[in-house]
Motif scaffolding. Structure first.
Motif, PDB file in Angstrom:
ATOM      1  N   LYS A 264     -69.706  -6.327  74.798  1.00  0.00           N
ATOM      2  CA  LYS A 264     -68.439  -6.305  74.064  1.00  0.00           C
ATOM      3  C   LYS A 264     -67.287  -6.345  75.059  1.00  0.00           C
ATOM      4  CE  LYS A 264     -65.591  -3.272  71.137  1.00  0.00           C
ATOM      5  NZ  LYS A 264     -65.201  -4.232  70.109  1.00  0.00           N
ATOM      6  N   ILE A 265     -66.346  -7.250  74.840  1.00  0.00           N
ATOM      7  CA  ILE A 265     -65.110  -7.316  75.621  1.00  0.00           C
ATOM      8  C   ILE A 265     -64.007  -6.702  74.763  1.00  0.00           C
ATOM      9  CG2 ILE A 265     -63.555  -8.765  76.960  1.00  0.00           C
ATOM     10  CD1 ILE A 265     -66.455  -8.970  77.885  1.00  0.00           C
ATOM     11  N   ASP A 266     -63.468  -5.563  75.185  1.00  0.00           N
ATOM     12  CA  ASP A 266     -62.476  -4.886  74.365  1.00  0.00           C
ATOM     13  C   ASP A 266     -61.156  -5.653  74.325  1.00  0.00           C
ATOM     14  OD1 ASP A 266     -63.488  -2.536  73.082  1.00  0.00           O
ATOM     15  OD2 ASP A 266     -63.880  -1.735  75.075  1.00  0.00           O
ATOM     16  N   PHE A 267     -60.336  -5.317  73.303  1.00  0.00           N
ATOM     17  CA  PHE A 267     -59.133  -6.106  72.997  1.00  0.00           C
ATOM     18  C   PHE A 267     -58.069  -6.039  74.087  1.00  0.00           C
ATOM     19  CE2 PHE A 267     -58.402  -1.911  71.155  1.00  0.00           C
ATOM     20  CZ  PHE A 267     -57.123  -1.621  71.579  1.00  0.00           C
ATOM     21  N   TRP A 268     -58.160  -5.041  74.980  1.00  0.00           N
ATOM     22  CA  TRP A 268     -57.120  -4.937  76.006  1.00  0.00           C
ATOM     23  C   TRP A 268     -57.422  -5.777  77.248  1.00  0.00           C
ATOM     24  CZ3 TRP A 268     -59.871  -0.510  74.366  1.00  0.00           C
ATOM     25  CH2 TRP A 268     -60.844  -0.042  75.230  1.00  0.00           C
ATOM     26  N   CYS A 269     -58.470  -6.614  77.189  1.00  0.00           N
ATOM     27  CA  CYS A 269     -58.785  -7.539  78.287  1.00  0.00           C
ATOM     28  C   CYS A 269     -57.556  -8.393  78.610  1.00  0.00           C
ATOM     29  CB  CYS A 269     -59.954  -8.432  77.884  1.00  0.00           C
ATOM     30  SG  CYS A 269     -60.237  -9.833  78.990  1.00  0.00           S
ATOM     31  N   GLU A 270     -57.239  -8.499  79.905  1.00  0.00           N
ATOM     32  CA  GLU A 270     -56.076  -9.275  80.350  1.00  0.00           C
ATOM     33  C   GLU A 270     -56.468 -10.632  80.929  1.00  0.00           C
ATOM     34  OE1 GLU A 270     -53.881  -6.786  83.014  1.00  0.00           O
ATOM     35  OE2 GLU A 270     -53.296  -5.367  81.439  1.00  0.00           O
ATOM     36  N   VAL A 299     -77.614 -11.600  79.951  1.00  0.00           N
ATOM     37  CA  VAL A 299     -78.863 -10.831  80.034  1.00  0.00           C
ATOM     38  C   VAL A 299     -78.612  -9.327  79.926  1.00  0.00           C
ATOM     39  CG1 VAL A 299     -80.011 -12.604  81.400  1.00  0.00           C
ATOM     40  CG2 VAL A 299     -78.790 -10.748  82.571  1.00  0.00           C
ATOM     41  N   LEU A 300     -77.370  -8.930  79.599  1.00  0.00           N
ATOM     42  CA  LEU A 300     -76.996  -7.529  79.411  1.00  0.00           C
ATOM     43  C   LEU A 300     -77.269  -6.679  80.650  1.00  0.00           C
ATOM     44  CD1 LEU A 300     -78.244  -6.912  75.743  1.00  0.00           C
ATOM     45  CD2 LEU A 300     -75.947  -7.465  76.510  1.00  0.00           C
ATOM     46  N   CYS A 301     -77.094  -7.285  81.826  1.00  0.00           N
ATOM     47  CA  CYS A 301     -77.298  -6.516  83.061  1.00  0.00           C
ATOM     48  C   CYS A 301     -76.173  -5.516  83.280  1.00  0.00           C
ATOM     49  CB  CYS A 301     -77.417  -7.446  84.261  1.00  0.00           C
ATOM     50  SG  CYS A 301     -75.903  -8.380  84.625  1.00  0.00           S
ATOM     51  N   GLY A 302     -74.973  -5.835  82.752  1.00  0.00           N
ATOM     52  CA  GLY A 302     -73.845  -4.936  82.868  1.00  0.00           C
ATOM     53  C   GLY A 302     -73.126  -4.972  84.205  1.00  0.00           C
ATOM     54  N   TYR A 303     -73.561  -5.844  85.113  1.00  0.00           N
ATOM     55  CA  TYR A 303     -72.934  -5.881  86.442  1.00  0.00           C
ATOM     56  C   TYR A 303     -71.456  -6.252  86.363  1.00  0.00           C
ATOM     57  CZ  TYR A 303     -77.655  -5.785  88.465  1.00  0.00           C
ATOM     58  OH  TYR A 303     -78.928  -5.437  88.810  1.00  0.00           O
ATOM     59  N   CYS A 304     -71.103  -7.047  85.365  1.00  0.00           N
ATOM     60  CA  CYS A 304     -69.716  -7.496  85.243  1.00  0.00           C
ATOM     61  C   CYS A 304     -68.754  -6.339  84.994  1.00  0.00           C
ATOM     62  CB  CYS A 304     -69.591  -8.528  84.124  1.00  0.00           C
ATOM     63  SG  CYS A 304     -70.238  -7.966  82.532  1.00  0.00           S
ATOM     64  N   SER A 305     -69.250  -5.273  84.373  1.00  0.00           N
ATOM     65  CA  SER A 305     -68.361  -4.160  84.015  1.00  0.00           C
ATOM     66  C   SER A 305     -67.771  -3.486  85.246  1.00  0.00           C
ATOM     67  CB  SER A 305     -69.112  -3.118  83.184  1.00  0.00           C
ATOM     68  OG  SER A 305     -70.070  -2.449  83.977  1.00  0.00           O
ATOM     69  N   LYS A 306     -68.530  -3.495  86.334  1.00  0.00           N
ATOM     70  CA  LYS A 306     -68.073  -2.812  87.544  1.00  0.00           C
ATOM     71  C   LYS A 306     -66.863  -3.515  88.159  1.00  0.00           C
ATOM     72  CE  LYS A 306     -70.106  -0.370  91.443  1.00  0.00           C
ATOM     73  NZ  LYS A 306     -71.345  -0.090  92.187  1.00  0.00           N
ATOM     74  N   SER A 307     -66.711  -4.800  87.865  1.00  0.00           N
ATOM     75  CA  SER A 307     -65.604  -5.558  88.451  1.00  0.00           C
ATOM     76  C   SER A 307     -64.348  -5.536  87.583  1.00  0.00           C
ATOM     77  CB  SER A 307     -66.028  -7.015  88.671  1.00  0.00           C
ATOM     78  OG  SER A 307     -66.287  -7.651  87.428  1.00  0.00           O
ATOM     79  N   CYS A 308     -64.445  -4.948  86.383  1.00  0.00           N
ATOM     80  CA  CYS A 308     -63.304  -4.938  85.459  1.00  0.00           C
ATOM     81  C   CYS A 308     -62.372  -3.782  85.810  1.00  0.00           C
ATOM     82  CB  CYS A 308     -63.779  -4.804  84.017  1.00  0.00           C
ATOM     83  SG  CYS A 308     -62.404  -4.740  82.835  1.00  0.00           S
ATOM     84  N   PRO A 309     -61.119  -4.084  86.175  1.00  0.00           N
ATOM     85  CA  PRO A 309     -60.188  -3.013  86.565  1.00  0.00           C
ATOM     86  C   PRO A 309     -59.734  -2.157  85.390  1.00  0.00           C
ATOM     87  CG  PRO A 309     -59.045  -5.110  86.497  1.00  0.00           C
ATOM     88  CD  PRO A 309     -60.502  -5.422  86.293  1.00  0.00           C
ATOM     89  N   HIS A 310     -59.937  -2.627  84.160  1.00  0.00           N
ATOM     90  CA  HIS A 310     -59.455  -1.898  82.989  1.00  0.00           C
ATOM     91  C   HIS A 310     -60.596  -1.385  82.103  1.00  0.00           C
ATOM     92  CE1 HIS A 310     -55.492  -3.204  84.110  1.00  0.00           C
ATOM     93  NE2 HIS A 310     -55.872  -4.459  84.069  1.00  0.00           N
ATOM     94  N   PHE A 311     -61.843  -1.470  82.594  1.00  0.00           N
ATOM     95  CA  PHE A 311     -63.015  -0.960  81.894  1.00  0.00           C
ATOM     96  C   PHE A 311     -63.083  -1.510  80.460  1.00  0.00           C
ATOM     97  CE2 PHE A 311     -65.889   2.661  80.564  1.00  0.00           C
ATOM     98  CZ  PHE A 311     -66.910   2.291  81.416  1.00  0.00           C
ATOM     99  N   CYS A 312     -62.928  -2.842  80.358  1.00  0.00           N
ATOM    100  CA  CYS A 312     -62.934  -3.498  79.050  1.00  0.00           C
ATOM    101  C   CYS A 312     -64.336  -3.878  78.573  1.00  0.00           C
ATOM    102  CB  CYS A 312     -62.111  -4.792  79.105  1.00  0.00           C
ATOM    103  SG  CYS A 312     -60.388  -4.573  79.507  1.00  0.00           S
ATOM    104  N   ILE A 313     -65.297  -3.880  79.505  1.00  0.00           N
ATOM    105  CA  ILE A 313     -66.610  -4.463  79.214  1.00  0.00           C
ATOM    106  C   ILE A 313     -67.644  -3.366  78.992  1.00  0.00           C
ATOM    107  CG2 ILE A 313     -68.380  -6.054  80.018  1.00  0.00           C
ATOM    108  CD1 ILE A 313     -66.255  -7.301  81.845  1.00  0.00           C
ATOM    109  N   LYS A 314     -68.342  -3.438  77.866  1.00  0.00           N
ATOM    110  CA  LYS A 314     -69.353  -2.437  77.531  1.00  0.00           C
ATOM    111  C   LYS A 314     -70.555  -3.098  76.866  1.00  0.00           C
ATOM    112  CE  LYS A 314     -65.706   0.940  76.554  1.00  0.00           C
ATOM    113  NZ  LYS A 314     -64.586   0.003  76.786  1.00  0.00           N
ATOM    114  N   VAL A 315     -71.718  -2.489  77.057  1.00  0.00           N
ATOM    115  CA  VAL A 315     -72.902  -2.914  76.322  1.00  0.00           C
ATOM    116  C   VAL A 315     -73.026  -1.989  75.124  1.00  0.00           C
ATOM    117  CG1 VAL A 315     -75.401  -3.199  76.380  1.00  0.00           C
ATOM    118  CG2 VAL A 315     -74.055  -3.724  78.411  1.00  0.00           C
ATOM    119  N   ILE A 316     -73.076  -2.554  73.930  1.00  0.00           N
ATOM    120  CA  ILE A 316     -73.166  -1.722  72.714  1.00  0.00           C
ATOM    121  C   ILE A 316     -74.357  -2.154  71.861  1.00  0.00           C
ATOM    122  CG2 ILE A 316     -70.699  -1.315  72.677  1.00  0.00           C
ATOM    123  CD1 ILE A 316     -70.513  -3.303  70.361  1.00  0.00           C
TER     124      ILE A 316
END
Length: 316
Positions: A264-270, A299-316
């Motif tokens: 999930k990419i949250d709505f505050w993604c810039e 593949v739901l590895c979640g690695y992308c979340s670590k690079s997000c400065p605004h913590f927009c990315i989550k696995v749900i």
């Protein structure tokens, strides 16, 4: 479930806190009745602590749960982006009205970043303190994704409660490592501040290692409680078993594993593009300044979340 004192306050909370964001419109979008019934299941199992926020839109769900339970047996913590007396008053009135309660146990300034943002929201904090004196609020504090805000709170006795990100990899901490966060939280705890952690599973990105993640946070003496998002009775039951150190029910585990997860990419993604550079599966792209996920490649590895400065990315 055993109850712990939240810092120097008189508030007793279960070690497992029900994080209500995941059942609301921003994620599972359960109805108020469905969400309220989940809370009732949690109450029956010994969980007495709910974390919510004005942003989550889960007040109606909590209202439903509280209407079928003894109010003084439940601790409700909420959060607001209020920055002035007027906005703070509006936030408090909204919380009281929409949850149909006479008081809020814990009211936090939402997502504080540093001494500067706390100063910018101080008028709201002062209002919440006055409402505490009048009995409408039990304790006040801040939620934060930064070490800087935790450090700023150390010299502020009026901040009684902290709600920071704590997980074994430090996912979501915006200005340092998990080791640095824990050092500041240990100082805060010694000063008597109540601390309940958030995102022990890194926003869902560490789900595959959830037992190790829970083991990590449960062995931190600076945490009085840990908020975990839950969307099903099976998740509630497995999390309680994990927190109590019991052998996990395999049927419940299998049921949870069958749940269809998604990124999930949250709505505050810039649309900064950092996550796209990280993804080795080419599952992310920017369309109209927002990141879009290709479910066929993710593949739901979640690695992308670590690079997000605004913590927009989550696995749900």
């Amino acid at each position: 479930m055993e109850k712990n004192k939240l810092g120097n306050t008189s508030i007793l909370v279960s070690k497992l806190c029900f994080g209500s964001l995941t059942m609301g419109p921003l994620q599972a979008n359960l109805s108020p009745e469905e969400g309220g019934n989940l809370l009732l299941h949690a109450f029956e199992k010994g969980i007495n602590f709910i974390d919510t926020a004005e942003l989550y839109e889960t007040y109606p769900h909590i209202k439903h749960g509280l209407s079928h339970w003894q109010r003084d047996q439940v601790v409700v913590a909420t959060k607001s982006y209020a920055y002035s007396k007027i906005t703070a008053e509006e936030s408090l009135k909204k919380a009281l009205l929409e949850m149909n309660t006479d008081y809020i146990d814990i009211f936090l300034l939402h997502e504080q970043e540093s001494q500067h943002t706390i100063r910018g929201h101080y008028e709201a904090l002062e209002y919440f303190i006055r409402m505490k004196e009048k009995g409408y609020i039990g304790a006040v504090g801040i939620s934060t994704h930064t070490i800087s805000a935790v450090k700023a709170s150390l010299s502020m006795n009026e901040i009684e409660i902290l709600h920071p990100i704590v997980n074994k990899l430090g996912l979501g901490i915006q200005d340092g490592s998990i080791e640095e966060m824990l050092k500041s939280l240990t100082e805060a705890h010694k000063l008597g501040k109540g601390i309940y952690g958030m995102k022990p599973l890194g926003g869902g990105n560490l789900l595959k290692d959830f037992q190790d993640c829970f083991h990590f946070v449960l062995n931190l003496s600076c945490l009085d409680s840990i908020a975990v998002g839950m969307q099903t009775t099976e998740e509630i039951d497995v999390n309680i078993e994990s927190f109590e150190g019991k052998e996990l029910n395999q049927a419940l585990l299998d049921s949870i594993k069958r749940k269809n997860r998604k990124l999930k990419i949250d709505f505050w993604c810039e649309g900064c593009g950092n996550c796209i550079k990280t993804c080795r599966h080419n599952a992310l792209k920017i369309i109209q300044d927002k990141v879009i996920v290709d479910p066929e490649k993710c593949v739901l590895c979640g690695y992308c979340s670590k690079s997000c400065p605004h913590f927009c990315i989550k696995v749900i």
